[in-house]
Design a protein around this motif. Sequence first.
Motif, PDB file in Angstrom:
ATOM      1  N   ASP A  60       0.827  -1.212   0.000  1.00 54.81           N
ATOM      2  CA  ASP A  60       0.000   0.000   0.000  1.00 54.81           C
ATOM      3  C   ASP A  60       0.859   1.258   0.000  1.00 54.81           C
ATOM      4  O   ASP A  60       0.396   2.330  -0.389  1.00 54.81           O
ATOM      5  N   VAL A  61       2.099   1.106   0.467  1.00 53.33           N
ATOM      6  CA  VAL A  61       3.025   2.241   0.571  1.00 53.33           C
ATOM      7  C   VAL A  61       4.350   1.825  -0.043  1.00 53.33           C
ATOM      8  O   VAL A  61       4.841   0.715   0.200  1.00 53.33           O
ATOM      9  N   ASP A  82      -0.284   4.637  -8.009  1.00 51.80           N
ATOM     10  CA  ASP A  82      -1.213   5.318  -7.109  1.00 51.80           C
ATOM     11  C   ASP A  82      -0.986   4.865  -5.668  1.00 51.80           C
ATOM     12  O   ASP A  82      -1.904   4.416  -4.980  1.00 51.80           O
ATOM     13  N   ARG A  83       0.238   5.021  -5.218  1.00 53.76           N
ATOM     14  CA  ARG A  83       0.614   4.669  -3.849  1.00 53.76           C
ATOM     15  C   ARG A  83       1.238   5.875  -3.152  1.00 53.76           C
ATOM     16  O   ARG A  83       1.793   6.763  -3.792  1.00 53.76           O
ATOM     17  N   ARG A  84       1.145   5.885  -1.816  1.00 55.33           N
ATOM     18  CA  ARG A  84       1.811   6.929  -1.053  1.00 55.33           C
ATOM     19  C   ARG A  84       3.297   6.601  -0.939  1.00 55.33           C
ATOM     20  O   ARG A  84       3.706   5.441  -0.978  1.00 55.33           O
ATOM     21  N   LEU A  85       4.089   7.667  -0.765  1.00 56.82           N
ATOM     22  CA  LEU A  85       5.546   7.521  -0.754  1.00 56.82           C
ATOM     23  C   LEU A  85       6.084   7.766   0.651  1.00 56.82           C
ATOM     24  O   LEU A  85       5.773   8.775   1.292  1.00 56.82           O
ATOM     25  N   LEU A  86       6.920   6.829   1.116  1.00 56.43           N
ATOM     26  CA  LEU A  86       7.658   6.985   2.366  1.00 56.43           C
ATOM     27  C   LEU A  86       9.120   7.208   1.981  1.00 56.43           C
ATOM     28  O   LEU A  86       9.829   6.268   1.622  1.00 56.43           O
ATOM     29  N   ALA A  87       9.558   8.469   1.999  1.00 55.68           N
ATOM     30  CA  ALA A  87      10.895   8.835   1.533  1.00 55.68           C
ATOM     31  C   ALA A  87      11.815   9.062   2.714  1.00 55.68           C
ATOM     32  O   ALA A  87      11.508   9.854   3.607  1.00 55.68           O
ATOM     33  N   ALA A 297       4.580  21.678 -14.994  1.00 54.38           N
ATOM     34  CA  ALA A 297       4.274  21.605 -13.563  1.00 54.38           C
ATOM     35  C   ALA A 297       2.995  20.815 -13.347  1.00 54.38           C
ATOM     36  O   ALA A 297       1.991  21.044 -14.019  1.00 54.38           O
ATOM     37  N   VAL A 298       3.041  19.861 -12.397  1.00 57.09           N
ATOM     38  CA  VAL A 298       1.877  19.047 -12.068  1.00 57.09           C
ATOM     39  C   VAL A 298       1.612  19.189 -10.566  1.00 57.09           C
ATOM     40  O   VAL A 298       2.274  18.550  -9.745  1.00 57.09           O
ATOM     41  N   PRO A 299       0.664  20.052 -10.168  1.00 64.05           N
ATOM     42  CA  PRO A 299       0.403  20.241  -8.732  1.00 64.05           C
ATOM     43  C   PRO A 299      -0.276  19.030  -8.107  1.00 64.05           C
ATOM     44  O   PRO A 299      -0.956  18.274  -8.784  1.00 64.05           O
ATOM     45  N   ARG A 300      -0.026  18.842  -6.809  1.00 70.63           N
ATOM     46  CA  ARG A 300      -0.665  17.781  -6.016  1.00 70.63           C
ATOM     47  C   ARG A 300      -0.608  16.437  -6.739  1.00 70.63           C
ATOM     48  O   ARG A 300      -1.586  15.699  -6.822  1.00 70.63           O
ATOM     49  N   ALA A 301       0.589  16.106  -7.207  1.00 73.69           N
ATOM     50  CA  ALA A 301       0.750  14.908  -8.036  1.00 73.69           C
ATOM     51  C   ALA A 301       1.100  13.667  -7.233  1.00 73.69           C
ATOM     52  O   ALA A 301       0.974  12.551  -7.729  1.00 73.69           O
ATOM     53  N   LEU A 302       1.518  13.848  -5.980  1.00 70.37           N
ATOM     54  CA  LEU A 302       2.089  12.746  -5.225  1.00 70.37           C
ATOM     55  C   LEU A 302       1.843  12.979  -3.741  1.00 70.37           C
ATOM     56  O   LEU A 302       1.984  14.097  -3.252  1.00 70.37           O
TER      57      LEU A 302
END
Length: 318
Positions: A60-61, A82-87, A297-302
């Motif tokens: 999921d992440v 379409d996953r959240r990123l843990l950087a 520019a792609v806002p709110r992309a991630l």
Amino acid sequence: MDGRGVLIVRNAQSGTAVIRSDPATTFAERLPGAVVHELAEGEDLAEVVGEAMKSAAAPDVLGIYGGDGSVSRMAHLARQHDRRLLAMPGGTFNHFVRALGIEGVDDAIDAYDADSAVAVGVVEATADAEPVTVLNAVSIGAYPELIEERERRSSLGKWIGGAVATAVALRRAEPLTIVRDGRRARVWSVFVSVGRNDPDRVATMQRQETDAAVLDVRIHHARGSKVRAFASLAFGKRSAAVLRAIGLFPRDADIERLVVRELELQVRPEPGHPSVFVHDGELEERAPGGFTLRCVAVPRALTVFAPPGAPGVPSSPR
């Protein structure tokens, strides 16, 4: 949360010039349910993630421990899947995570535990190939040629190789030609930052905004010396201030500044010079003779986990 549903890929090749503690113990203690994969030399990150997404227990992440280049590649995959990123910072500079208030692995895991996340803007850069996701900046000219020289001397180590590369690049440096909106210009460099950046900088290597909806462009026209061209690559405030004080920093009149939503440039290096650009510290090579670079520019992309109270992050978890 114990990390179940999290895939962490660790790039052991990142940040070899920096001494830091091994994160394996932290992962085991704080995210015992996570799957941790160490990226082997020559192994493709996209293939690792692709195989994980095909499994019955698809993550999921998507987590990444590495430098800006590794983080930007995982960000691209997080967008695709379409996953959240843990950087987590594991490189030399870690520009992106530092802009989100993440100074260490524990900061990122704290944000994950608190379910504290922010939607960040990115830039999609296309250069006669598939688009790449950019988290900090895209550059052509002096900086990519310096990186290209440094990679050729990687066997000397990061710092010695970097010093030799700087000397060689300074000796060989020539302006390149760009064409924008039908107008031709000779330039030392172009930096395209994700979001608005410090107006005093030329080398905008670290983003300043979270939800970036514009490109902040710095075009260094070739009206000054080679020394000024390389002095412009100083991205630290203190370094830039010293160079400006002794008269080595480029003149304001030589720097063209644009704030736009998209940019297209035809890039034409001089004969014998490489067709290259850099994004987030990653060198990209193209066929000799030049290429067309397009940035959007792609806002709110991630969606990225970030500490509460960090720029653009709510002060309390969602």
